[in-house]
Design a protein around this motif. Structure first.
Motif, PDB file in Angstrom:
ATOM      1  N   THR A  19       4.920  -2.261  16.667  1.00  0.00           N
ATOM      2  CA  THR A  19       6.127  -2.837  16.063  1.00  0.00           C
ATOM      3  C   THR A  19       5.910  -3.148  14.592  1.00  0.00           C
ATOM      4  OG1 THR A  19       6.702  -3.816  18.212  1.00  0.00           O
ATOM      5  CG2 THR A  19       7.826  -4.685  16.270  1.00  0.00           C
TER       6      THR A  19
ATOM      7  N   ASN B 279      -5.298  -5.764  25.291  1.00  0.00           N
ATOM      8  CA  ASN B 279      -4.138  -5.741  26.181  1.00  0.00           C
ATOM      9  C   ASN B 279      -2.981  -5.000  25.530  1.00  0.00           C
ATOM     10  OD1 ASN B 279      -2.639  -7.753  24.523  1.00  0.00           O
ATOM     11  ND2 ASN B 279      -4.245  -9.139  25.248  1.00  0.00           N
ATOM     12  N   ILE B 280      -2.004  -4.651  26.361  1.00  0.00           N
ATOM     13  CA  ILE B 280      -0.860  -3.865  25.893  1.00  0.00           C
ATOM     14  C   ILE B 280       0.001  -4.653  24.921  1.00  0.00           C
ATOM     15  CG2 ILE B 280       0.619  -4.586  27.819  1.00  0.00           C
ATOM     16  CD1 ILE B 280       0.484  -1.088  26.151  1.00  0.00           C
ATOM     17  N   GLN B 281      -0.001  -5.998  25.049  1.00  0.00           N
ATOM     18  CA  GLN B 281       0.808  -6.817  24.147  1.00  0.00           C
ATOM     19  C   GLN B 281       0.348  -6.672  22.698  1.00  0.00           C
ATOM     20  OE1 GLN B 281      -0.465  -7.893  26.998  1.00  0.00           O
ATOM     21  NE2 GLN B 281       1.244  -8.646  28.253  1.00  0.00           N
ATOM     22  N   LEU B 282      -0.976  -6.694  22.489  1.00  0.00           N
ATOM     23  CA  LEU B 282      -1.512  -6.513  21.132  1.00  0.00           C
ATOM     24  C   LEU B 282      -1.196  -5.125  20.607  1.00  0.00           C
ATOM     25  CD1 LEU B 282      -5.041  -8.206  21.216  1.00  0.00           C
ATOM     26  CD2 LEU B 282      -3.092  -8.850  19.801  1.00  0.00           C
ATOM     27  N   TRP B 283      -1.311  -4.135  21.479  1.00  0.00           N
ATOM     28  CA  TRP B 283      -1.036  -2.751  21.081  1.00  0.00           C
ATOM     29  C   TRP B 283       0.419  -2.595  20.661  1.00  0.00           C
ATOM     30  CZ3 TRP B 283       1.898   1.527  22.163  1.00  0.00           C
ATOM     31  CH2 TRP B 283       1.398   2.764  21.746  1.00  0.00           C
ATOM     32  N   LEU B 284       1.337  -3.173  21.437  1.00  0.00           N
ATOM     33  CA  LEU B 284       2.769  -3.099  21.123  1.00  0.00           C
ATOM     34  C   LEU B 284       3.090  -3.892  19.858  1.00  0.00           C
ATOM     35  CD1 LEU B 284       4.340  -3.414  24.696  1.00  0.00           C
ATOM     36  CD2 LEU B 284       4.284  -1.378  23.221  1.00  0.00           C
ATOM     37  N   LEU B 285       2.399  -5.010  19.658  1.00  0.00           N
ATOM     38  CA  LEU B 285       2.601  -5.785  18.435  1.00  0.00           C
ATOM     39  C   LEU B 285       2.224  -4.956  17.215  1.00  0.00           C
ATOM     40  CD1 LEU B 285       3.246  -8.456  16.988  1.00  0.00           C
ATOM     41  CD2 LEU B 285       0.855  -9.137  17.363  1.00  0.00           C
TER      42      LEU B 285
ATOM     43  N   ASN C 222      -5.915   4.166  21.194  1.00  0.00           N
ATOM     44  CA  ASN C 222      -6.401   2.803  21.011  1.00  0.00           C
ATOM     45  C   ASN C 222      -7.845   2.799  20.512  1.00  0.00           C
ATOM     46  OD1 ASN C 222      -6.558   0.000  21.073  1.00  0.00           O
ATOM     47  ND2 ASN C 222      -6.936  -0.103  23.279  1.00  0.00           N
TER      48      ASN C 222
END
Length: 346
Positions: A29, A20-26, A14
């Protein structure tokens, strides 16, 4: 896990410090969908725009070739490598955004020159292959091959593009990423550093290079434009996909090897070619024969493992004697003759 180890992992996965993890996963993807789209886009351009034919081994009427499906290990490797690719993309874009080495790498279009675009692009491709090819060769050593590289060679006739290119041991994938970083750093640092050293020698003499009291750094960045790196990465990804496809795509240096430039019966080239290995090398270099990209070359590597270790140019293989021209499919008579020969040898 110590704080230092945790911080190192965080910086690796990172570098943009996403909150947050949501942005990282976005982001993860988005990159995965982008790779799938790009894989299909390359195939579309090859088929519809360039009208490229398939390799002779894949033509209708040729003896059927053996394809290997993805097994559990392949899925695991592809998943781990996808994570490594995401970390690489994040770190590369962050490096470019921060201005590269000594913050001299520019994003401004007005800063584009022949040196930090066309010349830098060539340096990246050449430097990458000059590091990748010998490391690739090392992975074929008997003591290493079954541990790391053998899995990638399950497919003797690559056809799935990215899935066959990325289906490799994570250690091998990390080596490929390292070679890409090496190419970017070489293009950024090489020419500016040479220029800096030349200037120091000009004004201080040869002693200027070894003045330990001098606080001027030994290297200098800014030799590549940010847009050039992005273009290189697109071509690098496309050619890696094509190397593991069935399409008969090939090209060499556009301005070399042409009869218009040298003449079909150039006496100097014919004289060099008749000389010893040195003369033949000179001929290959000045006619561009050392820079030959061909999907067929990489297919031959998958079919006959100990040849064609380079990705884009065959300089290393010509030098090491491991270059092998493309061979089409054998006829039924040739296959039978080889079987008989093997039986007699037994």
């Amino acid at each position: 896990m110590s704080f230092t180890t945790f911080t190192t992992i965080q910086l690796f996965l990172n570098p943009w410090n996403l909150r947050n993890i949501q942005l990282w996963l976005l982001g993860f993807t988005t990159i995965r969908l982008g790779i799938v789209f790009y894989d299909h886009l390359v195939v579309l351009l090859i088929e519809k725009c360039l009208k490229s034919k398939v390799l002779p081994t894949r033509e209708s009427g040729a003896p059927p070739v053996r394809y290997v499906s993805l097994d559990t290990r392949s899925v695991v490797y592809l998943s781990l490598n996808a994570l490594n690719e995401y970390a690489f993309v994040m770190r590369l874009t962050h490096y470019l955004w921060q201005g590269g080495h000594h913050q001299l790498l520019s994003w401004k279009l007005t800063r584009m020159t022949l040196g930090n675009t066309i010349l830098a692009l060539g340096i990246m491709f050449l430097s990458m292959d000059m590091l990748y090819a010998p490391l690739h060769h090392l992975l074929h050593l008997p003591m290493l091959y079954p541990l790391i590289h053998k899995h990638h060679h399950r497919q003797h006739f690559p056809t799935r593009g990215y899935l066959d290119a990325g289906n490799e041991h994570p250690i091998e994938h990390m080596i490929g990423v390292m070679c890409t970083w090496f190419a970017v750093c070489t293009a950024e640092i090489l020419l500016p550093t040479i220029g800096m050293w030349s200037s120091r020698v000009k004004y201080q003499g040869s002693g200027g290079l070894f003045n330990v009291r001098d606080t001027i750094p030994w290297t200098k960045g800014g030799g590549v434009h940010a847009a050039t790196v992005l273009v290189f990465f697109q071509f690098h990804a496309a050619l890696a996909m094509l190397n593991h496809s069935p399409y008969n795509v090939q090209f060499s240096l556009p301005f070399m090897g042409s009869t218009v430039l040298f003449g079909a019966e150039n006496k100097v080239l014919r004289w060099l070619d008749e000389m010893t290995i040195v003369g033949k090398w000179v001929t290959k270099i000045i006619t561009g024969q050392w820079f030959m990209y061909s999907v067929g070359h990489h297919e031959m590597h998958h079919r006959k493992f100990n040849f064609n270790y380079g990705q884009y140019c065959m300089f290393y293989d010509l030098w090491m004697g491991t270059f092998l021209e493309y061979e089409g499919p054998l006829s039924a008579g040739e296959i039978e003759a080889r079987k008989i020969k093997r039986l007699k040898e037994k």
